[in-house]
Design a protein around this motif. Structure first.
Motif, PDB file in Angstrom:
ATOM      1  N   VAL A  29      16.015 -75.296 -23.358  1.00 15.94           N
ATOM      2  CA  VAL A  29      16.145 -73.951 -22.791  1.00 15.94           C
ATOM      3  C   VAL A  29      15.796 -73.936 -21.303  1.00 15.94           C
ATOM      4  O   VAL A  29      14.765 -74.455 -20.883  1.00 15.94           O
ATOM      5  CB  VAL A  29      15.241 -72.945 -23.541  1.00 15.94           C
ATOM      6  CG1 VAL A  29      15.166 -71.621 -22.804  1.00 15.94           C
ATOM      7  CG2 VAL A  29      15.758 -72.733 -24.956  1.00 15.94           C
ATOM      8  N   MET A  52      10.429 -75.014 -24.114  1.00 16.38           N
ATOM      9  CA  MET A  52      11.372 -74.780 -25.207  1.00 16.38           C
ATOM     10  C   MET A  52      12.540 -75.744 -25.041  1.00 16.38           C
ATOM     11  O   MET A  52      13.293 -75.649 -24.066  1.00 16.38           O
ATOM     12  CB  MET A  52      11.845 -73.332 -25.181  1.00 16.38           C
ATOM     13  CG  MET A  52      10.716 -72.358 -25.451  1.00 16.38           C
ATOM     14  SD  MET A  52      11.231 -70.633 -25.364  1.00 16.38           S
ATOM     15  CE  MET A  52      10.978 -70.303 -23.634  1.00 16.38           C
ATOM     16  N   GLU A  53      12.637 -76.656 -25.982  1.00 16.63           N
ATOM     17  CA  GLU A  53      13.588 -77.755 -25.861  1.00 16.63           C
ATOM     18  C   GLU A  53      14.993 -77.247 -25.565  1.00 16.63           C
ATOM     19  O   GLU A  53      15.550 -76.444 -26.305  1.00 16.63           O
ATOM     20  CB  GLU A  53      13.594 -78.556 -27.163  1.00 16.63           C
ATOM     21  CG  GLU A  53      14.280 -79.878 -27.045  1.00 16.63           C
ATOM     22  CD  GLU A  53      14.227 -80.626 -28.374  1.00 16.63           C
ATOM     23  OE1 GLU A  53      13.210 -80.522 -29.079  1.00 16.63           O
ATOM     24  OE2 GLU A  53      15.220 -81.307 -28.687  1.00 16.63           O
ATOM     25  N   VAL A  81       7.536 -71.984 -33.723  1.00 15.75           N
ATOM     26  CA  VAL A  81       8.408 -72.431 -32.654  1.00 15.75           C
ATOM     27  C   VAL A  81       7.857 -72.034 -31.281  1.00 15.75           C
ATOM     28  O   VAL A  81       8.170 -72.639 -30.270  1.00 15.75           O
ATOM     29  CB  VAL A  81       9.835 -71.885 -32.878  1.00 15.75           C
ATOM     30  CG1 VAL A  81       9.826 -70.368 -32.955  1.00 15.75           C
ATOM     31  CG2 VAL A  81      10.790 -72.327 -31.813  1.00 15.75           C
ATOM     32  N   ASP A 125      13.253 -66.804 -29.747  1.00  9.42           N
ATOM     33  CA  ASP A 125      12.754 -67.840 -30.648  1.00  9.42           C
ATOM     34  C   ASP A 125      13.898 -68.431 -31.482  1.00  9.42           C
ATOM     35  O   ASP A 125      13.898 -69.623 -31.793  1.00  9.42           O
ATOM     36  CB  ASP A 125      11.672 -67.264 -31.578  1.00  9.42           C
ATOM     37  CG  ASP A 125      10.348 -67.049 -30.836  1.00  9.42           C
ATOM     38  OD1 ASP A 125      10.235 -67.524 -29.691  1.00  9.42           O
ATOM     39  OD2 ASP A 125       9.448 -66.402 -31.399  1.00  9.42           O
ATOM     40  N   ARG A 164       4.357 -69.831 -24.517  1.00  4.14           N
ATOM     41  CA  ARG A 164       4.162 -68.561 -23.808  1.00  4.14           C
ATOM     42  C   ARG A 164       2.996 -68.676 -22.830  1.00  4.14           C
ATOM     43  O   ARG A 164       2.142 -67.799 -22.758  1.00  4.14           O
ATOM     44  CB  ARG A 164       3.913 -67.425 -24.815  1.00  4.14           C
ATOM     45  CG  ARG A 164       5.061 -67.243 -25.783  1.00  4.14           C
ATOM     46  CD  ARG A 164       4.823 -66.080 -26.727  1.00  4.14           C
ATOM     47  NE  ARG A 164       5.926 -65.956 -27.689  1.00  4.14           N
ATOM     48  CZ  ARG A 164       5.970 -65.063 -28.678  1.00  4.14           C
ATOM     49  NH1 ARG A 164       4.960 -64.230 -28.823  1.00  4.14           N
ATOM     50  NH2 ARG A 164       6.995 -65.018 -29.496  1.00  4.14           N
ATOM     51  N   ILE A 182      17.058 -68.578 -30.454  1.00  2.39           N
ATOM     52  CA  ILE A 182      17.869 -69.423 -29.571  1.00  2.39           C
ATOM     53  C   ILE A 182      17.251 -70.816 -29.514  1.00  2.39           C
ATOM     54  O   ILE A 182      17.935 -71.832 -29.570  1.00  2.39           O
ATOM     55  CB  ILE A 182      17.946 -68.821 -28.151  1.00  2.39           C
ATOM     56  CG1 ILE A 182      18.668 -67.485 -28.175  1.00  2.39           C
ATOM     57  CG2 ILE A 182      18.673 -69.787 -27.206  1.00  2.39           C
ATOM     58  CD1 ILE A 182      18.631 -66.745 -26.846  1.00  2.39           C
ATOM     59  N   VAL A 183      15.896 -70.827 -29.422  1.00  6.89           N
ATOM     60  CA  VAL A 183      15.223 -72.120 -29.308  1.00  6.89           C
ATOM     61  C   VAL A 183      15.485 -72.978 -30.546  1.00  6.89           C
ATOM     62  O   VAL A 183      15.778 -74.163 -30.449  1.00  6.89           O
ATOM     63  CB  VAL A 183      13.705 -71.912 -29.121  1.00  6.89           C
ATOM     64  CG1 VAL A 183      12.983 -73.245 -29.091  1.00  6.89           C
ATOM     65  CG2 VAL A 183      13.439 -71.145 -27.845  1.00  6.89           C
ATOM     66  N   THR A 184      15.378 -72.354 -31.726  1.00  2.00           N
ATOM     67  CA  THR A 184      15.519 -73.171 -32.934  1.00  2.00           C
ATOM     68  C   THR A 184      16.966 -73.355 -33.366  1.00  2.00           C
ATOM     69  O   THR A 184      17.334 -74.411 -33.848  1.00  2.00           O
ATOM     70  CB  THR A 184      14.763 -72.548 -34.130  1.00  2.00           C
ATOM     71  OG1 THR A 184      14.949 -71.153 -34.083  1.00  2.00           O
ATOM     72  CG2 THR A 184      13.302 -72.863 -34.074  1.00  2.00           C
TER      73      THR A 184
END
Lengths: 238, 465, 346
Positions: B212, B209-210, B344, A126, B349, A128-130
């Motif tokens: 990713v 997930m932007e 986030v 989470d 998921r 890493i995503v933000t």
């Protein structure tokens, strides 16, 4: 006359404080036992548990070797983090599972110490995503970090790397060290019983594979509650 | 990194379901590497009439008589000769295997791997799990015989769709699945949910997930367009569940706030011809899952299972005043855009579910304790980010909302009677806490598998060592 | 219900526990103790978790016996030993509440057969010091040598237990911790654990599996042993008298841990993880040490029992807790103590 009252007995009792004996212990006795009874590295971070209070307020002690441990290198690491305060708060406010986090430079290492709720992989993922860019900036200053940049495209590898650099948490109950060392060798809980008197040696030897460790899983004033539960109770929203 | 999607490049039943109502799973061991590789070659080129052909993700006009697919465990990749270096590029969850991750996904106590049914009690021997979909028993047997020529069959499991698309607990299921950008899935025409990016299910595409991308195992022939699956045999205690509903209804009948759950004279509004007790049982059942047993979402119709006018089965979202409890099974597994602690992670998921029931039918009027349940496949591009993330933090533990943290999913969770609880919502915005939920669903076995693309099957078939 | 076979086993246990240097007229273990009185007041939160009388917030008089665990009739306060703290809450209800606690976090054995086996194995043996050569061998094996004998220490309490722990994993933690438990500077400066799990019921009917610990407000403080390895034999009683003189008090916080799913509720060899939710249940204030006469007539004749529980506090199914009930009854009868709280009751 009993043993301990004899001249020799008293002499033996003082051995551990003698310089030559310490030298012998360090350079001969310990290496001998390391050769004879090597201990695999024990994995870092809190151990997986099914129980709720084990899964909130979990401790991470991420110890990262600086690529350049000189004064200039350390200053660069400080800059990398100082320039990302907005990003870090953005992450903190939107991941929602972190109680505390801080950075420390200790010797030639950059340490990130935090208390988080839930699964370790989810926590790192989470973030890493933000704040992937913050991790990228940090990893650029870390030995072996370049291979993981950009972290957004190396999610799995980065999570594994962090896990490897998260300190082993020595058990809160000392004799559990036997169990963990057995586990690392693939021996289950039904394996042979260890001689209790070897516990100190097992700890000494473990330091060879895990030179830095966390002493237990930490102490908590209000264990069992997630960051969001505390925020809700305090009326500050979550 | 991103690529055009080609339906001929991947196996079927991944981005869309087959719509066939019977399945047989074969748990396979590779005992002769050469025979296994030859089988794979033939399963792709179709040149050997005695080897079933891998069904691709191609749209068809008429259902084929049989659809055959394969998936591999980590020991399976080893057994087929994938190099150590390449094996190490697979994600840790998959390398560890489902049995090693047991504690994380709630498989302890009666669900512990040491108690799994054969052949799952020897996880290292399960190399492939093949699936045969067909509505003809004859075809299932025929393909099984063909597979047995190349592999050692350790065990089989048969599944079927129950009448009226129900599951063992009596709920209508298969109402909505993630649907993907760029894929036309007729079965999901009525599904109003947001589209999911292809990277949710396949390796090599953008994810929700932007920025990713999940890592593609090497070489890319092997990893690209692949997917992962948590295959699970889940026994479901239907009579235990019915008993609990009765207990809960009796508890509510005596509760001082009963009128906030069911006002006087309200039973008939809940469902035609319902007594107060029946109505309460169904309200509990609906709140536990988030849908009435006929599939109507509780969120859109909290007072009746027969809303007039009808409501959408899929188009809804949760909010702070939702009547659907935060702890309801459906909301825990897929909180949609509703309020969650890990903002986030909203919508990230997602899990594709492909399941069928096993065991005898259950008749609530003549309850029995024979084993029955679900043969479930929980698919996604990353087991850690999807299946495990949901199981560990949301389904159990309940980290996504402070009001449920410390509790487990009422239906699927690793509950024990002494400690479990579930908060029902009332019409007046209050809560009534139910205690004493037993564990209704017990894992009897399973495996993490990799669903290889067509190119990957080809790659595996050509390994030389 | 206590069965005859329970009685036979408990009797055997009591018999084994009597040491040759003990006194059959006294308690077989925790032989030397001192009586103190005071009161307990529950915290504001306590009543949310328990509907039982001790936790409703009234001032409850208590009688406490602090003790050394050893069954040696001669006091050796400075020797490394477990300490006990038995607390009786004098309630208005039909049954009082005894909370029996000790400085060790867990018990040695999980069930009755292993307890019997352990007690036999751990019988005190003549003291054998480690020879200097043994010590050198220990140093070279990176082990900690056996501690030196205290003056007049003729029996070794640990050797049998250590051997037992090398065969039974469950006994390793308690034996390891006992070996380094030392002595406190004061009975009021040690933490005491009730070890067993109890079940309490909240006003709304919710049952919780819990464990209790007394935390000294003054803090936990062990007593260092001087370089001459000659610990004082008799200081704890005078220390508590001094501490409570001139209207001074000593206080303990009663902490309660909430058990969770999968926690060992019936196995007292397993302490719960340190991060279980802890509830502050109340404050114990000690203000008076019983005089010699009361000590003799009241405390030494008093029969505590870990199963003496008021309505709203239930015992778990821990077999040790239940056999202790019988063993305490037998011991009480044998030393002609005051009527055991259960005697004739059931």
């Amino acid at each position: 006359m009993s043993n301990e009252e004899s001249w020799f007995g008293r002499f033996v009792d003082t051995l551990p404080t003698k310089g030559w004996f310490k030298f012998l212990s360090k350079y001969v006795v310990t290496p001998y036992w390391l050769w004879k009874d090597p201990k695999p590295k024990l994995p870092g971070g809190p151990r997986v548990s099914s129980q709720p209070s084990d899964n909130v307020q979990r401790m991470m002690n991420l110890i990262m070797p600086l690529k350049d441990p000189s004064e200039i290198g350390k200053a660069r690491a400080v800059m990398a983090i100082a320039q990302n305060v907005d990003e870090i708060f953005g992450g903190l406010d939107n991941v929602g599972t972190v109680h505390f986090a801080r950075f420390v430079i200790l010797g030639d290492k950059l340490c990130m110490i935090s208390v988080y709720d839930g699964d370790f992989s989810n926590y790192i993922r989470d973030f890493i995503v933000t704040v992937g860019s913050v991790f990228d900036a940090i990893m650029a200053e870390i030995e072996g970090g370049s291979a993981l940049i950009p972290t957004e495209q190396n999610v799995e590898a980065f999570i594994e790397w962090v896990h490897e650099h998260d300190l082993f948490q020595a058990p809160d109950f000392p004799t559990e060290l036997f169990t963990l060392q057995d586990q690392a060798k693939g021996i289950g809980p039904d394996g042979p019983v260890h001689d209790l008197s070897t516990l100190p040696r097992n700890l000494v030897l473990q330091f060879h594979s895990n030179p830095d460790i966390s002493l237990g899983g930490g102490y908590r004033a209000y264990p069992g509650f997630s960051a969001a539960q505390i925020r809700e109770k305090l009326g500050v929203g979550w | 990194m991103s690529a055009e999607f080609d339906p001929n490049a991947i196996q079927g039943n991944i981005v869309r379901g087959y719509g066939i109502h019977h399945v047989r799973y074969l748990m396979l061991e590779v005992t002769d590497r050469k025979a296994a590789r030859e089988f794979l070659v033939a399963s792709l080129n179709g040149e050997n009439p005695n080897v079933p052909i891998i069904q691709r993700e191609t749209e068809w006009e008429e259902n084929p008589e049989v659809c055959f697919n394969i998936s591999l465990t980590f020991p399976g990749l080893q057994a087929l000769g994938v190099s150590k270096k390449n094996l190490a590029t697979f994600p840790i969850e998959f390398r560890d295997g489902m049995a090693s991750r047991a504690l994380k996904i709630g498989d302890f106590g009666d669900s512990a791997p040491t108690k799994w049914a054969p052949p799952f009690d020897e996880p290292d021997r399960i190399h492939l799990i093949a699936s045969i979909y067909s509505d003809s028993e004859e075809h299932l047997d025929k393909v099984q015989t063909q597979v047995a020529e190349a592999f050692n069959i350790l065990g089989t499991r048969d599944g079927r769709d129950l009448a009226k698309s129900k599951v063992v607990f009596g709920y209508v299921d298969s109402i909505s699945q993630p649907k993907f950008k760029g894929i036309h899935d007729k079965s999901q025409n009525k599904n109003d949910e947001l589209l999911d990016p292809l990277g949710t299910i396949l390796l090599g595409y953008p994810t929700r997930m932007e920025g990713v991308y999940f890592g593609i195992p090497s070489p890319s022939e092997l990893g690209f367009n692949g997917s992962f699956n948590a295959f699970r045999v889940l026994s479901q205690d239907a009579s235990g569940f019915e008993n609990f509903l009765t207990e809960a209804a009796e508890f509510l009948l005596k509760h001082p706030n009963l009128k906030d759950v069911l006002p006087p004279g309200g039973a008939r509004q809940v469902g035609k011809g319902f007594s107060r007790k029946t109505a309460l049982r169904e309200i509990v059942a609906a709140q536990i899952v988030g849908r009435w047993r006929n599939g109507v979402p509780y969120e859109l119709s909290p007072d009746t299972m027969e809303p007039d006018p009808k409501v959408s089965l899929t188009n809804f979202d949760y909010n702070r005043n939702s009547r659907c409890p935060v702890g309801a099974h459906m909301r825990r597994c897929n909180p949609r855009g509703g309020p969650i602690v890990q903002r986030v992670a909203n919508l990230t998921r997602r899990i594709v579910r492909r399941g069928m029931s096993y065991g005898p039918d259950f008749d609530p009027k003549n309850p029995d304790d024979r084993e029955r349940g679900l043969l479930g496949n929980f698919l996604g591009a990353n087991l850690g980010a999807q299946f495990e993330a949901v199981m560990y933090d949301w389904l159990n533990l309940g980290l996504q909302h402070p009001d449920i943290t410390g509790s487990n999913d009422p239906l699927l969770g690793a509950n024990s009677v002494d400690t479990s609880w579930f908060d029902m919502t009332t019409r007046t915005g209050g809560k009534i806490r139910l205690h004493g939920l037993p564990r209704f669903v017990v894992c009897r076995g399973g495996a993490y598998t990799f669903l290889p693309s067509i190119a990957a099957i080809n790659y595996l078939s050509q390994l030389k060592n | 219900m206590t069965t005859n076979s329970d009685k036979a086993v408990a009797k055997e246990m009591v018999d084994i526990m009597h040491r040759p240097d003990g006194d059959p007229k006294l308690r077989p273990i925790h032989t030397n103790g001192i009586g103190v009185t005071g009161f307990f007041k529950a915290s504001e939160t306590a009543a949310e978790y328990s509907n039982s009388e001790p936790f409703q917030g009234n001032k409850i008089p208590v009688t406490i016996r602090f003790s050394n665990a050893s069954g040696n009739k001669t006091r050796h306060d400075g020797w490394s030993d477990i300490r006990g703290m038995a607390t009786r809450f004098h309630l208005n209800g039909p049954q009082d509440f005894d909370l029996i606690a000790m400085t060790l976090q867990e018990f040695f054995t999980p069930d009755v057969p292993s307890t019997l086996e352990f007690l036999k194995a751990a019988r005190p043996t003549p003291y054998h010091s480690a020879t200097p050569l043994q010590k050198i061998r220990d140093y070279l094996s990176l082990k900690v040598p056996k501690r030196n004998r205290y003056p007049h220490e003729d029996l070794s309490p640990d050797d049998g237990g250590k051997k037992y722990a090398n065969k039974h994993k469950f006994a390793q933690l308690p034996i390891f911790q006992t070996a380094s438990i030392g002595a406190p500077v004061s009975y009021a400066r040690a933490a005491y654990h009730a070890v067993h799990t109890f079940i309490i019921t909240a006003p709304n009917g919710k049952r919780n599996w819990v464990r209790f610990t007394w935390q000294p407000v003054a803090g936990v403080r062990p007593r260092p042993i001087g370089p001459d390895n000659k610990p004082d034999d008799d200081y704890l009683n005078q220390e508590i008298r001094d501490r409570l003189s001139d209207r001074e008090t000593a206080r303990f916080t009663l902490m309660m841990s909430l058990g969770e799913q999968e926690d060992e509720v019936n196995n007292c060899t397993k302490p719960w993880p340190l991060h279980r939710t802890r509830i502050v249940m109340g404050m114990l204030t000690l203000n008076h040490v019983l005089d010699a006469k009361a000590q003799e007539s009241k405390i030494e004749k008093m029969s505590y029992n870990p199963c003496l529980l008021p309505e709203g506090i239930e015992p778990s199914d821990d077999p040790i807790l239940h056999i202790r009930r019988t063993a305490y009854e037998i011991s009480s009868k044998e030393r002609h103590a005051n009527r055991c709280p259960f005697a004739g009751g059931q």
